[in-house]
Write a protein that holds these residues in place. Structure first.
Motif, PDB file in Angstrom:
ATOM      1  N   ASP A   7      30.869  29.600  21.071  1.00 21.47           N
ATOM      2  CA  ASP A   7      29.462  29.401  20.698  1.00 21.47           C
ATOM      3  C   ASP A   7      28.988  27.968  20.936  1.00 21.47           C
ATOM      4  O   ASP A   7      28.259  27.401  20.121  1.00 21.47           O
ATOM      5  N   GLY A   8      29.431  27.375  22.037  1.00 19.16           N
ATOM      6  CA  GLY A   8      28.997  26.030  22.379  1.00 19.16           C
ATOM      7  C   GLY A   8      29.662  24.923  21.578  1.00 19.16           C
ATOM      8  O   GLY A   8      29.251  23.770  21.632  1.00 19.16           O
ATOM      9  N   ILE A   9      30.716  25.250  20.837  1.00 17.58           N
ATOM     10  CA  ILE A   9      31.453  24.277  20.037  1.00 17.58           C
ATOM     11  C   ILE A   9      32.868  24.162  20.599  1.00 17.58           C
ATOM     12  O   ILE A   9      33.531  25.169  20.847  1.00 17.58           O
ATOM     13  N   VAL A  10      33.338  22.929  20.793  1.00 13.09           N
ATOM     14  CA  VAL A  10      34.693  22.676  21.273  1.00 13.09           C
ATOM     15  C   VAL A  10      35.615  22.531  20.066  1.00 13.09           C
ATOM     16  O   VAL A  10      35.296  21.807  19.116  1.00 13.09           O
ATOM     17  N   TYR A  11      36.739  23.224  20.102  1.00 19.69           N
ATOM     18  CA  TYR A  11      37.771  23.124  19.074  1.00 19.69           C
ATOM     19  C   TYR A  11      39.042  22.625  19.750  1.00 19.69           C
ATOM     20  O   TYR A  11      39.481  23.199  20.747  1.00 19.69           O
ATOM     21  N   GLN A  12      39.625  21.570  19.204  1.00 22.61           N
ATOM     22  CA  GLN A  12      40.904  21.069  19.680  1.00 22.61           C
ATOM     23  C   GLN A  12      41.794  20.899  18.457  1.00 22.61           C
ATOM     24  O   GLN A  12      41.449  20.153  17.541  1.00 22.61           O
ATOM     25  N   LEU A  13      42.913  21.609  18.432  1.00 21.89           N
ATOM     26  CA  LEU A  13      43.828  21.578  17.299  1.00 21.89           C
ATOM     27  C   LEU A  13      45.208  21.216  17.810  1.00 21.89           C
ATOM     28  O   LEU A  13      45.725  21.886  18.709  1.00 21.89           O
ATOM     29  N   GLY A  14      45.803  20.161  17.270  1.00 22.27           N
ATOM     30  CA  GLY A  14      47.121  19.779  17.750  1.00 22.27           C
ATOM     31  C   GLY A  14      47.789  18.742  16.881  1.00 22.27           C
ATOM     32  O   GLY A  14      47.213  18.226  15.924  1.00 22.27           O
ATOM     33  N   GLY A  15      49.017  18.450  17.252  1.00 27.53           N
ATOM     34  CA  GLY A  15      49.780  17.441  16.537  1.00 27.53           C
ATOM     35  C   GLY A  15      51.139  17.252  17.171  1.00 27.53           C
ATOM     36  O   GLY A  15      51.488  17.911  18.144  1.00 27.53           O
ATOM     37  N   ASN A  16      51.890  16.324  16.586  1.00 29.19           N
ATOM     38  CA  ASN A  16      53.234  16.078  17.116  1.00 29.19           C
ATOM     39  C   ASN A  16      54.223  16.998  16.399  1.00 29.19           C
ATOM     40  O   ASN A  16      55.151  16.573  15.746  1.00 29.19           O
ATOM     41  N   VAL A  17      53.966  18.282  16.548  1.00 21.95           N
ATOM     42  CA  VAL A  17      54.776  19.323  15.931  1.00 21.95           C
ATOM     43  C   VAL A  17      55.595  20.032  17.003  1.00 21.95           C
ATOM     44  O   VAL A  17      55.191  20.117  18.152  1.00 21.95           O
ATOM     45  N   THR A  18      56.748  20.510  16.609  1.00 14.47           N
ATOM     46  CA  THR A  18      57.591  21.239  17.557  1.00 14.47           C
ATOM     47  C   THR A  18      57.987  22.602  17.014  1.00 14.47           C
ATOM     48  O   THR A  18      58.686  23.353  17.681  1.00 14.47           O
ATOM     49  N   SER A  19      57.511  22.937  15.812  1.00 12.00           N
ATOM     50  CA  SER A  19      57.948  24.171  15.161  1.00 12.00           C
ATOM     51  C   SER A  19      57.033  25.369  15.426  1.00 12.00           C
ATOM     52  O   SER A  19      57.323  26.464  14.949  1.00 12.00           O
ATOM     53  N   LEU A  20      55.948  25.185  16.164  1.00 13.49           N
ATOM     54  CA  LEU A  20      54.985  26.271  16.363  1.00 13.49           C
ATOM     55  C   LEU A  20      55.193  26.949  17.715  1.00 13.49           C
ATOM     56  O   LEU A  20      55.379  26.283  18.734  1.00 13.49           O
ATOM     57  N   ASP A  21      55.118  28.277  17.708  1.00 13.86           N
ATOM     58  CA  ASP A  21      55.220  29.008  18.967  1.00 13.86           C
ATOM     59  C   ASP A  21      53.843  29.564  19.342  1.00 13.86           C
ATOM     60  O   ASP A  21      52.861  29.374  18.616  1.00 13.86           O
ATOM     61  N   GLU A  22      53.778  30.247  20.448  1.00 17.98           N
ATOM     62  CA  GLU A  22      52.511  30.770  20.959  1.00 17.98           C
ATOM     63  C   GLU A  22      51.807  31.680  19.951  1.00 17.98           C
ATOM     64  O   GLU A  22      50.589  31.608  19.772  1.00 17.98           O
ATOM     65  N   ALA A  23      52.559  32.511  19.258  1.00 17.54           N
ATOM     66  CA  ALA A  23      51.973  33.414  18.265  1.00 17.54           C
ATOM     67  C   ALA A  23      51.338  32.623  17.114  1.00 17.54           C
ATOM     68  O   ALA A  23      50.270  32.993  16.616  1.00 17.54           O
ATOM     69  N   ASP A  24      51.999  31.531  16.692  1.00 14.63           N
ATOM     70  CA  ASP A  24      51.437  30.686  15.625  1.00 14.63           C
ATOM     71  C   ASP A  24      50.106  30.092  16.059  1.00 14.63           C
ATOM     72  O   ASP A  24      49.130  30.090  15.302  1.00 14.63           O
ATOM     73  N   TRP A  25      50.052  29.573  17.279  1.00  9.35           N
ATOM     74  CA  TRP A  25      48.811  28.968  17.788  1.00  9.35           C
ATOM     75  C   TRP A  25      47.710  30.012  17.896  1.00  9.35           C
ATOM     76  O   TRP A  25      46.558  29.751  17.552  1.00  9.35           O
ATOM     77  N   MET A  26      48.043  31.209  18.375  1.00  7.76           N
ATOM     78  CA  MET A  26      47.031  32.257  18.499  1.00  7.76           C
ATOM     79  C   MET A  26      46.498  32.672  17.121  1.00  7.76           C
ATOM     80  O   MET A  26      45.303  32.908  16.971  1.00  7.76           O
ATOM     81  N   GLU A  27      47.373  32.733  16.118  1.00 14.38           N
ATOM     82  CA  GLU A  27      46.934  33.059  14.762  1.00 14.38           C
ATOM     83  C   GLU A  27      45.920  32.023  14.262  1.00 14.38           C
ATOM     84  O   GLU A  27      44.887  32.367  13.682  1.00 14.38           O
ATOM     85  N   MET A  28      46.195  30.749  14.511  1.00 16.09           N
ATOM     86  CA  MET A  28      45.281  29.702  14.062  1.00 16.09           C
ATOM     87  C   MET A  28      43.964  29.745  14.838  1.00 16.09           C
ATOM     88  O   MET A  28      42.894  29.518  14.266  1.00 16.09           O
ATOM     89  N   ALA A  29      44.027  30.055  16.121  1.00 16.15           N
ATOM     90  CA  ALA A  29      42.793  30.196  16.905  1.00 16.15           C
ATOM     91  C   ALA A  29      41.949  31.329  16.341  1.00 16.15           C
ATOM     92  O   ALA A  29      40.723  31.195  16.205  1.00 16.15           O
ATOM     93  N   GLU A  30      42.591  32.449  15.995  1.00 14.95           N
ATOM     94  CA  GLU A  30      41.868  33.575  15.405  1.00 14.95           C
ATOM     95  C   GLU A  30      41.195  33.169  14.093  1.00 14.95           C
ATOM     96  O   GLU A  30      40.046  33.534  13.834  1.00 14.95           O
TER      97      GLU A  30
END
Length: 168
Positions: free
Chosen positions: A139-162
Motif C-alpha cells: 500500500d505504498g509503504i516500505v517495510y524493512q525488518l532485520g537484525g544481526n540474528v542468525t536463528s531465523l529461517d525463511e518460515a520465521d521471516w514469512m510469519e513476521m511479514a504476514e
C-alpha cells in the motif's frame, strides 16, 4: 508529545509482538536524506524505526512512505503475502576503523566468509556482524525488518511479514 502526534499520522500500524516472541520496545523518528544513484535531487523524509527484542536479540523495523528510495527487488524473493512479494537479504557486514589495514589473519577471516560481504567504516575496532532481513512494499509503504540474528529461517521471516501486512 511530538512523537505521539507523529505516530497518529504515521504511515503504518505496528504490532506489539512479532514472530515467536519478539516484543515491541520503542519507536523513534529517523530523519533521512536520499539521493538517487544518478545524482538526482536529494529528498528528505521521516521514517519510523522500531525495536523488537527476544532473548537479547534485536530486530529493527523501519517503515517509510518513500517507495522510490528502495530497490523493489532487494534480495531474493522468498514468497508473497496477499500478492505482496517478500524479499530476503543476507550478508555479513565488516566494520572497520577509518584508514584501517587488516592483518593477514583478519583478511583471511573475512575471505572465509560465505556469501555477500559489505564494508562500513568509522568503527572503533574491526567487527564482523551477520545481517538478515526482509523487505516489501505494501500500500505504498516500505517495510524493512532485520537484525544481526542468525536463528531465523525463511518460515520465521514469512510469519513476521504476514503479521506486518495484517496490521496495516
Amino acid at each position: 508529545a511530538q512523537m505521539e502526534q507523529y505516530l497518529e499520522s504515521a504511515p503504518a500500524a505496528l504490532p506489539q509482538t512479532l514472530g515467536d516472541g519478539y516484543e515491541f520496545q520503542q519507536t523513534y523518528q529517523v530523519f533521512n536524506e536520499y539521493t538517487a544513484e544518478d545524482g538526482g535531487t536529494a529528498s528528505e523524509f521521516i521514517s519510523l524505526s522500531s525495536d523488537y527484542q527476544r532473548d537479547g536479540e534485536t530486530l529493527d523495523l523501519i517503515v517509510f512512505d518513500q517507495v522510490d528510495t528502495m530497490q523493489a527487488s532487494h534480495g531474493a524473493q522468498i514468497g508473497s503475502v496477499d500478492g505482496t512479494p517478500i524479499y530476503r537479504s543476507q550478508f555479513t557486514s565488516v566494520f572497520l576503523p577509518v584508514d584501517y589495514t587488516m592483518t593477514e589473519e583478519e583478511q583471511a577471516q573475512v575471505d572465509a566468509i560465505e556469501g555477500e560481504v559489505s564494508y562500513g567504516y568509522g568503527a572503533a575496532e574491526m567487527e564482523i556482524v551477520p545481517w538478515d532481513s526482509i523487505s516489501f512494499v505494501a500500500d505504498g509503504i516500505v517495510y524493512q525488518l532485520g537484525g544481526n540474528v542468525t536463528s531465523l529461517d525463511e518460515a520465521d521471516w514469512m510469519e513476521m511479514a504476514e503479521q506486518l501486512i495484517a496490521c496495516r
